[in-house]
Motif scaffolding. Structure first.
Motif, mmCIF file in Angstrom:
data_model
loop_
_atom_site.group_PDB
_atom_site.id
_atom_site.type_symbol
_atom_site.label_atom_id
_atom_site.label_comp_id
_atom_site.label_asym_id
_atom_site.label_seq_id
_atom_site.Cartn_x
_atom_site.Cartn_y
_atom_site.Cartn_z
ATOM 1 N N ASN A 1 0.854 -1.182 0.000
ATOM 2 C CA ASN A 1 0.000 0.000 0.000
ATOM 3 C C ASN A 1 0.892 1.234 0.000
ATOM 4 O O ASN A 1 1.815 1.335 0.803
ATOM 5 C CB ASN A 1 -0.919 0.015 1.221
ATOM 6 N N ALA B 1 0.748 5.469 0.102
ATOM 7 C CA ALA B 1 -0.116 6.602 0.399
ATOM 8 C C ALA B 1 0.683 7.889 0.363
ATOM 9 O O ALA B 1 1.860 7.922 0.730
ATOM 10 C CB ALA B 1 -0.772 6.429 1.768
ATOM 11 N N CYS B 2 0.031 8.957 -0.080
ATOM 12 C CA CYS B 2 0.649 10.281 -0.102
ATOM 13 C C CYS B 2 -0.473 11.301 0.014
ATOM 14 O O CYS B 2 -1.405 11.305 -0.799
ATOM 15 C CB CYS B 2 1.448 10.495 -1.380
ATOM 16 N N THR C 1 -4.317 10.457 -0.773
ATOM 17 C CA THR C 1 -4.461 9.437 -1.809
ATOM 18 C C THR C 1 -3.725 8.164 -1.407
ATOM 19 O O THR C 1 -2.623 8.222 -0.881
ATOM 20 C CB THR C 1 -3.901 9.937 -3.152
ATOM 21 N N SER C 2 -4.353 7.026 -1.658
ATOM 22 C CA SER C 2 -3.746 5.738 -1.320
ATOM 23 C C SER C 2 -4.071 4.727 -2.410
ATOM 24 O O SER C 2 -5.190 4.705 -2.937
ATOM 25 C CB SER C 2 -4.293 5.242 0.026
ATOM 26 N N GLN C 3 -3.080 3.901 -2.768
ATOM 27 C CA GLN C 3 -3.290 2.849 -3.759
ATOM 28 C C GLN C 3 -2.581 1.574 -3.303
ATOM 29 O O GLN C 3 -1.521 1.651 -2.665
ATOM 30 C CB GLN C 3 -2.772 3.280 -5.134
ATOM 31 N N SER C 4 -3.154 0.431 -3.654
ATOM 32 C CA SER C 4 -2.602 -0.850 -3.228
ATOM 33 C C SER C 4 -2.427 -1.788 -4.409
ATOM 34 O O SER C 4 -3.214 -1.769 -5.364
ATOM 35 C CB SER C 4 -3.522 -1.521 -2.196
ATOM 36 N N ARG D 1 4.386 7.219 1.820
ATOM 37 C CA ARG D 1 4.433 6.141 2.806
ATOM 38 C C ARG D 1 4.230 4.799 2.100
ATOM 39 O O ARG D 1 3.198 4.557 1.493
ATOM 40 C CB ARG D 1 3.352 6.336 3.871
ATOM 41 N N GLU E 1 8.993 5.625 4.904
ATOM 42 C CA GLU E 1 8.468 6.926 4.517
ATOM 43 C C GLU E 1 9.547 7.718 3.800
ATOM 44 O O GLU E 1 10.713 7.715 4.211
ATOM 45 C CB GLU E 1 7.955 7.688 5.735
#
Length: 229
Positions: free
Chosen positions: A63, A65-66, A69-72, A101, A115
């Motif tokens: 996963n 994230a920034c 927004t988060s994508q997996s 992250r 991070e």
């Protein structure tokens, strides 16, 4: 083999500005809401992962994230200590206040995370095709190394792209007129402190907003990490 590929293809991490751009210029924005650059992550490789499952191999996924927004990635069932994902298009608009992250999971168990600041991203050198590679170590809550993650990505400067309309709300403050509708899709807990003497945690999450109240299901004896989707 994956570990060999990762180390051979992502072994030239540099701490110097880009070919034609000054990192100091890239990291200058009018305010904290203005994106410095857009990052597109295309490939992810994880290696040397610590096992977090007692009787089975890791089922890893990553996963990233920034900001908001988060994508997996998809889960790679039974992959164990290494897995890879290629041909991705994970796009993030990075502001000066953001960190990228990267968290590696196996089911609902956290393997480790890393991070990265905007500075660290732009100081990674690019090849002739504009691709940048980073090989990173991930750590658990005790700051113990639990594996490696390699990412391939490219960066576009803010003045070279337009922020999509559906992303503008993530970057620019919006004046919202209540009432508004909020949908919570995923909740994840990591590194929970044990609160029972003889058994594992059985966490539950309760939400409230004004007069509204709602609770997640109870995950019996799940331990230190939990996730609801």
């Amino acid at each position: 083999k994956i570990a060999q590929i990762a180390n051979e293809s992502i072994n030239k991490t540099a701490t110097q500005p880009l070919n034609s751009d000054s990192s100091s210029n890239i990291l200058v924005a009018a305010d904290e809401t203005t994106p410095l650059f857009r990052i597109t992550i295309t490939d992810i490789v994880v290696t040397d992962l610590q096992s977090v499952n007692f009787l089975s191999k890791n089922n890893p996924y990553v996963n990233i994230a920034c900001g908001s927004t988060s994508q997996s990635t998809p889960v790679v069932t039974g992959a164990g200590k290494a897995a890879s994902w290629h041909g991705l298009s994970f796009i993030f608009y990075v502001r000066s206040i953001d960190v990228l992250r990267i968290a590696v999971w196996s089911n609902i168990s956290s393997i480790g995370l890393k991070e990265l600041s905007p500075q660290a991203l732009v100081e990674c050198a690019s090849n002739q095709n504009g691709v940048r590679d980073l090989l990173l170590t991930i750590s658990n809550k005790n700051n113990k190394t639990t594996g490696k993650v390699a990412i391939a990505f490219h960066i576009d400067l803010y003045n070279s792209f337009s922020v999509p309309a559906d992303t503008a709300g993530v970057i620019t403050p919006q004046q919202l007129t209540p009432p508004i509708s909020l949908m919570i899709c995923t909740v994840a807990l990591t590194n929970l402190r044990p609160v029972h003497l003889m058994r594992k945690n059985s966490p539950i999450v309760k939400f409230s907003c004004g007069d509204w109240r709602q609770s997640s299901s109870v995950l019996e004896n799940i331990g230190n990490d939990a996730k609801w989707e």
